[in-house]
Design an enzyme around this catalytic site. Structure first.
Site, PDB file in Angstrom:
ATOM      1  N   ASP A   8       1.296   4.745  -2.044  1.00 63.81           N
ATOM      2  CA  ASP A   8      -0.016   4.133  -2.249  1.00 63.81           C
ATOM      3  C   ASP A   8       0.264   2.654  -2.583  1.00 63.81           C
ATOM      4  O   ASP A   8       1.403   2.294  -2.907  1.00 63.81           O
ATOM      5  CB  ASP A   8      -0.700   4.842  -3.429  1.00 63.81           C
ATOM      6  CG  ASP A   8      -1.980   4.164  -3.853  1.00 63.81           C
ATOM      7  OD1 ASP A   8      -2.768   3.772  -2.976  1.00 63.81           O
ATOM      8  OD2 ASP A   8      -2.198   4.002  -5.082  1.00 63.81           O
ATOM      9  N   ASP A  10      -2.393   0.072  -4.347  1.00 66.04           N
ATOM     10  CA  ASP A  10      -3.023  -0.414  -5.577  1.00 66.04           C
ATOM     11  C   ASP A  10      -2.567   0.408  -6.786  1.00 66.04           C
ATOM     12  O   ASP A  10      -2.858   1.603  -6.856  1.00 66.04           O
ATOM     13  CB  ASP A  10      -4.555  -0.320  -5.457  1.00 66.04           C
ATOM     14  CG  ASP A  10      -5.114  -1.247  -4.382  1.00 66.04           C
ATOM     15  OD1 ASP A  10      -4.654  -2.394  -4.297  1.00 66.04           O
ATOM     16  OD2 ASP A  10      -6.008  -0.812  -3.633  1.00 66.04           O
ATOM     17  N   GLY A  45      -8.460   4.915  -5.700  1.00 64.01           N
ATOM     18  CA  GLY A  45      -8.154   5.661  -4.473  1.00 64.01           C
ATOM     19  C   GLY A  45      -9.364   5.958  -3.620  1.00 64.01           C
ATOM     20  O   GLY A  45      -9.225   6.449  -2.501  1.00 64.01           O
ATOM     21  N   ARG A  48     -14.542   1.572  -0.946  1.00 64.41           N
ATOM     22  CA  ARG A  48     -15.372   0.537  -1.577  1.00 64.41           C
ATOM     23  C   ARG A  48     -16.793   1.054  -1.814  1.00 64.41           C
ATOM     24  O   ARG A  48     -17.335   0.926  -2.911  1.00 64.41           O
ATOM     25  CB  ARG A  48     -15.396  -0.693  -0.664  1.00 64.41           C
ATOM     26  CG  ARG A  48     -15.844  -1.958  -1.341  1.00 64.41           C
ATOM     27  CD  ARG A  48     -15.815  -3.114  -0.347  1.00 64.41           C
ATOM     28  NE  ARG A  48     -14.517  -3.306   0.259  1.00 64.41           N
ATOM     29  CZ  ARG A  48     -14.291  -3.995   1.374  1.00 64.41           C
ATOM     30  NH1 ARG A  48     -15.286  -4.575   2.005  1.00 64.41           N
ATOM     31  NH2 ARG A  48     -13.070  -4.109   1.871  1.00 64.41           N
ATOM     32  N   SER A 117      -7.417   0.744   1.208  1.00 64.15           N
ATOM     33  CA  SER A 117      -7.959  -0.609   1.053  1.00 64.15           C
ATOM     34  C   SER A 117      -7.838  -1.413   2.341  1.00 64.15           C
ATOM     35  O   SER A 117      -6.760  -1.513   2.923  1.00 64.15           O
ATOM     36  CB  SER A 117      -7.222  -1.343  -0.065  1.00 64.15           C
ATOM     37  OG  SER A 117      -7.587  -2.708  -0.038  1.00 64.15           O
ATOM     38  N   ASN A 119      -7.891  -4.439   2.371  1.00 62.08           N
ATOM     39  CA  ASN A 119      -7.132  -5.636   1.992  1.00 62.08           C
ATOM     40  C   ASN A 119      -5.629  -5.371   1.904  1.00 62.08           C
ATOM     41  O   ASN A 119      -4.862  -6.276   1.556  1.00 62.08           O
ATOM     42  CB  ASN A 119      -7.639  -6.164   0.645  1.00 62.08           C
ATOM     43  CG  ASN A 119      -9.077  -6.654   0.730  1.00 62.08           C
ATOM     44  OD1 ASN A 119      -9.355  -7.628   1.413  1.00 62.08           O
ATOM     45  ND2 ASN A 119     -10.001  -5.959   0.070  1.00 62.08           N
ATOM     46  N   ASP A 171      -0.897   6.699  -8.080  1.00 62.87           N
ATOM     47  CA  ASP A 171      -1.248   6.450  -9.487  1.00 62.87           C
ATOM     48  C   ASP A 171      -2.617   7.035  -9.835  1.00 62.87           C
ATOM     49  O   ASP A 171      -3.071   6.887 -10.962  1.00 62.87           O
ATOM     50  CB  ASP A 171      -1.282   4.950  -9.795  1.00 62.87           C
ATOM     51  CG  ASP A 171      -2.441   4.259  -9.106  1.00 62.87           C
ATOM     52  OD1 ASP A 171      -2.717   4.595  -7.934  1.00 62.87           O
ATOM     53  OD2 ASP A 171      -3.081   3.394  -9.733  1.00 62.87           O
TER      54      ASP A 171
HETATM   55  C1  BG6 Z   1      -7.959   1.789  -2.950  1.00 59.06           C
HETATM   56  C2  BG6 Z   1      -8.293   1.471  -4.378  1.00 59.06           C
HETATM   57  O1  BG6 Z   1      -6.588   1.548  -2.727  1.00 59.06           O
HETATM   58  O2  BG6 Z   1      -8.716   0.987  -2.060  1.00 59.06           O
HETATM   59  C3  BG6 Z   1      -9.789   1.573  -4.612  1.00 59.06           C
HETATM   60  O3  BG6 Z   1      -7.605   2.355  -5.247  1.00 59.06           O
HETATM   61  C4  BG6 Z   1     -10.547   0.727  -3.595  1.00 59.06           C
HETATM   62  O4  BG6 Z   1     -10.081   1.149  -5.923  1.00 59.06           O
HETATM   63  C5  BG6 Z   1     -10.138   1.123  -2.186  1.00 59.06           C
HETATM   64  O5  BG6 Z   1     -11.952   0.894  -3.733  1.00 59.06           O
HETATM   65  C6  BG6 Z   1     -10.823   0.287  -1.103  1.00 59.06           C
HETATM   66  O6  BG6 Z   1     -10.355  -1.028  -1.179  1.00 59.06           O
HETATM   67  P1  BG6 Z   1     -11.004  -2.285  -0.453  1.00 59.06           P
HETATM   68  O7  BG6 Z   1     -10.012  -3.383  -0.742  1.00 59.06           O
HETATM   69  O8  BG6 Z   1     -11.076  -1.962   1.011  1.00 59.06           O
HETATM   70  O9  BG6 Z   1     -12.333  -2.506  -1.051  1.00 59.06           O
HETATM   71 MG    MG Z   2      -3.697   3.511  -6.377  1.00 56.39          MG
END
Ligand code: BG6
Ligand code: MG
Length: 218
Positions: A8, A10, A45, A48, A117, A119, A171
């Site tokens: 993972d 984040d 996890g 959004r 994510s 990002n 995590d």
């Molecule tokens: C996960 C995070 O990795 O990504 C979450 O643990 C988050 O908290 C999710 O909401 C989506 O991320 P993003 O950057 O696309 O908004």
């Molecule tokens: Mg995580």
């Protein structure tokens, strides 16, 4: 036989979970909804939009707002988050991560990234570790977030590795559930209360090692 480790991002590779929390805190405050670290555990996890729904559930509820307004708020959260992650440098790799990535590479064990994510590629580039990953899941193509196993299955299928030969590192409670639902072994890093389904629980990423991985699958 151990053939792949799927990480993972984040809260495992770097502490960006803290930035998600910071960004959602600003949004929750603006909405007048109470939000703290404990409640934030539920958001780890998950996608959004589902994160926003969970915050609304702590106030007027997820059905109290139009989809358009929700999209606007989720976009705003992401703008705040994107500002925060611009600061990330290779120094922000969590302890034990780089040595683990290097050791796995040396042993010829495949490495993948399972982050929902959007990002994630930006952060991996900022951290300077892109080349250590044989496969990075594309969050936009994963229909169901964790706790569904989809993203972990996408990773191991792309690597051509069976669940029995693969370990996931997470995590979050939803992440551990996703790894177990994929039929893989799970390493949990962080507080044990959220990790009870994990096969092994480590207090910190600094405890990650080949020994830990090889004990789970030899
Ligand atoms: C996960 C995070 O990795 O990504 C979450 O643990 C988050 O908290 C999710 O909401 C989506 O991320 P993003 O950057 O696309 O908004
Ligand atoms: Mg995580």
């Amino acid at each position: 036989m151990l053939k792949a480790v799927v990480f993972d991002l984040d809260g495992v590779i770097t502490d960006s979970a803290e930035y998600h929390y910071e960004a959602w805190s600003i949004i929750a405050k603006e909405l007048g909804i109470s939000f703290d670290k404990d409640y934030n555990e539920k958001l780890k996890g998950v996608s959004r939009m589902e994160s926003l729904n969970l915050i609304l559930d702590n106030g007027p509820g997820r059905y109290s707002m139009s989809e358009d307004k929700k999209n606007e708020i989720a976009t705003k959260k992401n703008e705040i988050y994107k500002e925060l992650i611009k600061k990330i440098t290779p120094d922000d790799l969590l302890p034990g991560i780089l040595p683990s990535l290097k050791a796995l590479r040396e042993k010829g064990i495949k490495v993948a990234l399972a982050s929902v994510s959007k990002n994630a590629p930006f952060i991996i580039n900022r951290l300077g570790v892109k080349d250590y990953f044989d496969y990075i899941a594309d969050a936009a193509k994963i229909e169901r977030s964790k706790p569904f196993p989809d993203i972990f299955l996408d990773c191991i299928n792309s690597l051509g590795v069976a669940p029995n030969d693969a370990i996931g590192v997470e995590d979050a409670e939803a992440g551990i559930a996703a790894i177990k639902a994929a039929g893989m072994k799970a390493v949990g890093v962080g507080s044990s209360a959220q990790m009870h389904e994990a096969d092994v629980i480590l207090g910190s990423t600094s405890e990650l090692s080949m020994e830990v991985f090889e004990k789970l699958i030899s």
